[in-house]
Design an enzyme around this catalytic site. Structure first.
Site, mmCIF file in Angstrom:
data_model
loop_
_atom_site.group_PDB
_atom_site.id
_atom_site.type_symbol
_atom_site.label_atom_id
_atom_site.label_comp_id
_atom_site.label_asym_id
_atom_site.label_seq_id
_atom_site.Cartn_x
_atom_site.Cartn_y
_atom_site.Cartn_z
ATOM 1 N N ASN A 26 -38.078 4.827 -14.493
ATOM 2 C CA ASN A 26 -37.787 4.548 -15.901
ATOM 3 C C ASN A 26 -37.547 3.073 -16.128
ATOM 4 O O ASN A 26 -37.078 2.354 -15.252
ATOM 5 C CB ASN A 26 -36.556 5.348 -16.368
ATOM 6 C CG ASN A 26 -35.250 4.599 -16.114
ATOM 7 O OD1 ASN A 26 -34.869 3.705 -16.881
ATOM 8 N ND2 ASN A 26 -34.565 4.942 -15.022
ATOM 9 N N CYS B 298 -28.083 -2.079 -14.019
ATOM 10 C CA CYS B 298 -29.320 -1.611 -14.653
ATOM 11 C C CYS B 298 -30.467 -2.538 -14.271
ATOM 12 O O CYS B 298 -30.378 -3.751 -14.486
ATOM 13 C CB CYS B 298 -29.175 -1.573 -16.173
ATOM 14 S SG CYS B 298 -30.736 -1.131 -16.963
ATOM 15 N N THR C 96 -30.405 3.289 -9.969
ATOM 16 C CA THR C 96 -31.782 3.536 -9.507
ATOM 17 C C THR C 96 -32.292 2.398 -8.618
ATOM 18 O O THR C 96 -31.725 1.310 -8.588
ATOM 19 C CB THR C 96 -32.727 3.678 -10.712
ATOM 20 O OG1 THR C 96 -32.565 2.525 -11.542
ATOM 21 C CG2 THR C 96 -32.420 4.928 -11.517
ATOM 22 N N GLY D 152 -28.660 13.546 -12.557
ATOM 23 C CA GLY D 152 -29.390 12.897 -13.641
ATOM 24 C C GLY D 152 -30.798 13.405 -13.808
ATOM 25 O O GLY D 152 -31.093 14.233 -14.668
#
Ligand code: SIN
Length: 321
Positions: A80, A142, A205, A279
């Protein structure tokens, strides 16, 4: 039908855990960014039955996020580059928090910013509703911001400065969402704990790139790639949890990455995590948080234990697991 049958058989099993100084009914929490900003999953199960709902990271400003496509499916999970879109803390308080509070769920608010002052402003705005919140999760990891892979979470001094500033601004317990994209995550975690964090969320991530199947073109709108999540990262994040537990025994650690089943959740718990966040699996099955939570009870019972604590005291997975 199946879920309620299991539930009735495991009503006497205690899978509670402690995190942020609170007793949670279950070690299974949602992972920030994977089920919206509020009570989006409430139509699928009782949100108060899981450990906590962690809302998508909020900033003190409204943010649009990245161009579509923002997510892509991989054989091992997904990639993503959503880019942290959000309504901003003030609108979130008015438009999302009331429904979420009504569910009775434990609520953790994830916050992000481009500067230390942004983080401080976001938690200042949360002050009027802090009694409705369990904790603040500081997202310093992030991969999908304007700065790409250059994140606060790769620098122990910057991370510590943000945690310290937030802890001086708000009374809520603080968790830090760590980046797995640095070999210095233990150093960063230590700096965060010294600065006032009480929980380590391991982890966000993994930086990656993916191409479309039918062309050698990037899958995502941000052609520079995004964050990889899902089953393929479980062994990677599990190792990080193990390392953190070795470095900071007794510290609250939340395992995140690739949890699709109660067995996956227990793997993190046996490595020293107090809880897990789920998630990517939620995109496949919006009830998965509840199912995993119930299945943890089932596995505890199957092993002849009365509680998760009793099972974990055995120190290793029983052979028949
Ligand atoms: C995103 O919104 O791009 C994902 C958030 C994150 O990985 O922290």
């Amino acid at each position: 039908m199946k879920a309620s049958l299991k539930k009735s058989k495991t009503d006497d099993i205690d899978v509670s855990t402690w995190l942020y100084g609170r007793r949670l009914p279950s070690p299974v929490m949602s992972a920030s960014g994977t089920s919206g900003h509020g009570a989006e999953l409430a139509g699928y199960f009782d949100l108060s039955a899981i450990g906590a709902v962690v809302v998508k990271s909020l900033s003190h400003f409204v943010h649009e996020g990245n161009p579509a496509p923002r997510v892509g499916v991989l054989p091992t999970g997904m990639i993503n580059s959503v880019g942290l879109p959000g309504p901003g803390v003030r609108r979130w308080i008015d438009e999302y928090l009331p429904d979420l509070t009504r569910t009775g769920a434990n609520v953790v608010v994830s916050v992000w910013g481009r500067t230390k002052a942004d983080y401080v402003k976001a938690v200042e705005q949360l002050a009027p509703v802090s009694s409705q919140l369990m904790a603040v999760e500081i997202n310093v990891s992030c991969p999908n911001t304007e700065k790409g892979g250059e994140m606060f979470g790769h620098d122990s001094k910057e991370t510590a400065a943000i945690v310290k500033a937030v802890s001086q601004t708000c009374d809520l317990p603080i968790g830090v969402k760590l980046s797995p994209n640095t070999d210095r995550y233990v150093e960063v975690a230590g700096a965060a704990l010294d600065a006032g964090a009480v929980a380590l969320i391991a982890s966000n991530t993994y930086l990656g790139q993916a191409h479309k199947r039918d062309s050698n073109q990037p899958m995502l709108g941000t052609s520079s790639g995004g964050g990889v999540s899902g089953q393929g990262i479980l062994p990677l994040s599990l190792r990080i949890v193990r390392e953190l537990n070795k470095a900071f025994p007794g510290c609250d650690i939340v395992g995140v990455g690739g949890v699709h089943s109660a067995r996956d959740a227990l793997a993190y718990l046996f490595e020293g995590a107090s809880a897990v966040q789920v998630g990517t699996a939620t995109f496949v099955d919006p009830r998965i948080l509840y199912r995993i939570s119930e299945d943890v009870k089932w596995l505890v019972k199957k092993q002849g234990a009365q509680s998760l604590k009793e099972l974990l005291a055995k120190k290793s997975m029983p052979p028949s697991f």
